[in-house]
Design a protein around this motif. Structure first.
Motif, PDB file in Angstrom:
ATOM      1  N   SER A  29       0.819  -1.205   0.000  1.00  0.00           N
ATOM      2  CA  SER A  29       0.000   0.000   0.000  1.00  0.00           C
ATOM      3  C   SER A  29       0.850   1.249   0.000  1.00  0.00           C
ATOM      4  N   SER A  32       2.528   1.645  -3.695  1.00  0.00           N
ATOM      5  CA  SER A  32       1.686   1.788  -4.889  1.00  0.00           C
ATOM      6  C   SER A  32       1.909   3.141  -5.528  1.00  0.00           C
ATOM      7  N   PRO A  33       1.576   3.285  -6.753  1.00  0.00           N
ATOM      8  CA  PRO A  33       1.780   4.578  -7.434  1.00  0.00           C
ATOM      9  C   PRO A  33       1.062   5.727  -6.738  1.00  0.00           C
ATOM     10  N   GLU A  34      -0.158   5.450  -6.242  1.00  0.00           N
ATOM     11  CA  GLU A  34      -0.896   6.530  -5.580  1.00  0.00           C
ATOM     12  C   GLU A  34      -0.185   6.955  -4.319  1.00  0.00           C
ATOM     13  N   ALA A  35       0.310   5.919  -3.531  1.00  0.00           N
ATOM     14  CA  ALA A  35       1.019   6.228  -2.281  1.00  0.00           C
ATOM     15  C   ALA A  35       2.316   6.931  -2.569  1.00  0.00           C
ATOM     16  N   SER A  37       2.951   8.796  -5.107  1.00  0.00           N
ATOM     17  CA  SER A  37       2.633  10.154  -5.518  1.00  0.00           C
ATOM     18  C   SER A  37       2.300  11.031  -4.321  1.00  0.00           C
ATOM     19  N   TYR A  38       1.541  10.479  -3.329  1.00  0.00           N
ATOM     20  CA  TYR A  38       1.143  11.239  -2.150  1.00  0.00           C
ATOM     21  C   TYR A  38       2.343  11.538  -1.297  1.00  0.00           C
TER      22      TYR A  38
END
Length: 586
Positions: A29, A32-35, A37-38
């Motif tokens: 988690s 991941s790309p979203e994490a 990025s965040y």
């Protein structure tokens, strides 16, 4: 060195977040790309922003929770339907998986059956494809298959130009499709029709035809290219020669009356008429062939090459054979005509014929002379012999092979009844020296009046004069000696027969005189025979020799240089008759 070691031991931000969280997050988690990025955004925030970030996150979480709760409350039917659909989809997928397994198990058998069906239906498919191809090209196939029929129709209607075009088209198709049996079959049928056309064109050369038709036939034969120019010329001459032979055989009808039962004169006229018709047909036929051959072949090849020379040789051979055929027929038939007047007419006709052929290099006038000389010799000699035979038969000579009897001697006519007219009762006339001198100086074609006193001798004279009158129309100068020899031989035989008759009469009278006739009557009969002998030797023989020599040939008799002296046979026969006349009766 210590600082580097401390930097190496510092944890990363994801590790710090993981370690500070009350809930153990999944390693994935935070990666991941979203994490990622965040987390990357967090590194860009200031401290104040970082401090307020938890509050914002909590607020966002609460809002999302409220929205989700509201969504679940308001859209619970949808979620229930989605759940039911998901359950149904799961069972359907299981059934589909089972069906797919069955299908996969049945596919090998299906593939084998499909391959077997394809194998079995391959020939049928090929046939259907051929049928479809034939149907697609039906018009073209019909045109190709109609070529032999059209060619045969053209040949039958003598439309040879179209026939040659059709044959050429068939040949072109055969060369384009050498392995196609249908095209080759059409080509074979066309070749058969072309052979029929060839035979038809060659048959034209054997039939009655004028120059345009023959020129057209030869032109098409040239286009067919089946014969060389020499072979074509030979075929032309052969065909025209065959037609000419048929025309000449048709003239044989003129010889119908030659059954052997007619008179000699009638048979001679039949032979003469046959020769005239034959010569006319020969002249027209040969002249047509020569002019046609010259126009069709020789005028076309004017060069001095070998082909032109061979074409001239063929024409020369044809004309030579035809002239030889005519001369052979003349040599065989002219002696049967015999009559010089008929021969003269034939000679005039043949001379005109030879003169007309001289313009094309076929002057055979020089070959006619010997034939007519021979015919005149044979015919005149035969006439002399026939007249002498009639004279001998009038004497009623006994056959030496049969025995003589008294009844036979008594039944014979008396010399006075044989040689003198019934109205004459006086002594037979005898020529005086004055009369003999006048006869010798008179015209050679005027018979002495004394011969009329003896009818058998007058008939003999008329027969020989008729022959000489006919000879005047056609008297070859070279035959004077031969004809004079033949005349002397005939006169010698007549004198011999007269002497034999005289001796038999005298012997018969002396044997039977005492019982059958008085001595005066016997003496009178013997005087009649002696008077005939005097007229024969002193008047008849000199007159006829002068009639031939002077009357026919215009040669003055007398002198050895003239070649008209009496031959030995006649001189001996006349001497025997004179000796008998000078012999005094016992």
């Amino acid at each position: 060195m210590l600082d580097g070691t401390q930097d190496a031991e510092l944890p990363t931000l994801p590790e710090l977040l993981a370690s500070s969280s009350k809930v153990t997050p999944s390693p994935l988690s935070l990666t991941s790309p979203e994490a990622s990025s965040y987390i990357s955004r967090l590194t860009t925030l200031s401290l104040e922003q970082l401090e307020t970030e938890p509050t914002e996150l909590s607020s966002s979480s609460a809002q999302l929770t409220n929205a989700l709760t509201t969504l679940c409350y308001t859209s619970y039917p949808t979620f229930l339907s989605l759940h039911a659909t998901t359950s149904t989809l799961s069972s359907s997928i299981d059934a589909l998986s089972s069906s797919l397994s069955s299908l996969l198990a049945a596919l090998p058998d299906l593939e084998s059956s499909a391959r077997s069906f394809a194998q079995d239906s391959r020939s049928l498919l090929a046939s259907r494809r051929k049928a479809a191809l034939v149907l697609e090209h039906h018009d073209k196939l019909h045109d190709v298959l109609s070529i032999p029929l059209l060619l045969e129709t053209s040949v039958r209607n003598h439309n040879y130009a179209d026939a040659l075009l059709l044959a050429q088209h068939a040949t072109t198709l055969a060369s384009r499709f050498p392995s196609n049996p249908l095209v080759q079959s059409v080509k074979a049928d066309c070749d058969t029709r072309i052979h029929s056309m060839l035979a038809q064109l060659l048959r034209v050369l054997h039939e009655q035809a004028k120059l345009p038709a023959l020129f057209r036939a030869v032109g098409f034969l040239r286009k067919m290219e089946v014969l060389s120019e020499q072979e074509l010329a030979l075929a032309f001459l052969s065909g025209r020669s065959s037609y000419l032979d048929g025309s000449l055989r048709a003239v044989e009808v003129e010889k119908k009356g030659l059954d052997g039962e007619g008179s000699v004169e009638r048979e001679r006229e039949i032979h003469a008429r046959y020769l005239k018709r034959y010569v006319d047909a020969w002249r027209e036929g040969v002249h047509d062939v020569v002019t046609q051959y010259t126009t069709i072949f020789l005028d076309r090849s004017q060069g001095a090459d070998s082909t032109s020379a061979e074409l001239h040789v063929l024409l020369t051979t044809f004309t030579t054979l035809r002239v030889r055929q005519l001369l052979d027929l003349l040599q065989e038939t002219l002696p049967l005509v015999a009559n010089p007047s008929l021969l003269s007419s034939l000679l005039t006709q043949l001379t005109y014929c030879a003169t007309s052929f001289a313009r094309v290099g076929m002057d055979f006038r020089a070959a006619l002379g010997p034939l007519f000389v021979h015919a005149v010799r044979v015919g005149v000699t035969r006439e002399f012999n026939d007249a002498t035979d009639s004279w001998s038969s009038a004497l009623e000579l006994d056959d030496p092979s049969k025995p003589r009897s008294r009844s036979t001697s008594s039944a014979r006519k008396k010399p006075s009844r044989t040689f003198l007219p019934p109205s004459v009762t006086a002594a037979p006339p005898l020529p005086t020296p004055t009369q003999l001198s006048a006869i010798a100086s008179s015209a050679p074609n005027t018979p002495p009046a004394l011969l009329a006193a003896y009818p058998p001798l007058a008939i003999y004279t008329n027969a020989l004069l008729s022959t000489l009158n006919g000879l005047r129309l056609l008297a070859p100068a070279s035959l004077l000696r031969d004809l004079l020899a033949a005349l002397d031989a005939a006169l010698a035989r007549g004198a011999t027969d007269l002497l034999a008759y005289a001796r038999s009469v005298v012997l018969s009278d002396r044997t039977n005189g005492a019982t059958t006739a008085s001595a005066d009557e016997a003496k009178r009969e013997e005087d009649v025979v002696r008077a005939v002998g005097v007229a024969y030797t002193k008047v008849f023989v000199p007159f006829l020799r002068r009639a031939l020599v002077e009357g026919v040939y215009g040669v003055k008799a007398g002198g050895e240089e003239s070649g008209v002296e009496v031959n030995e046979e006649l001189r001996r026969a006349l001497d025997e008759v004179r000796e008998w006349l000078d012999h005094s009766p016992e």
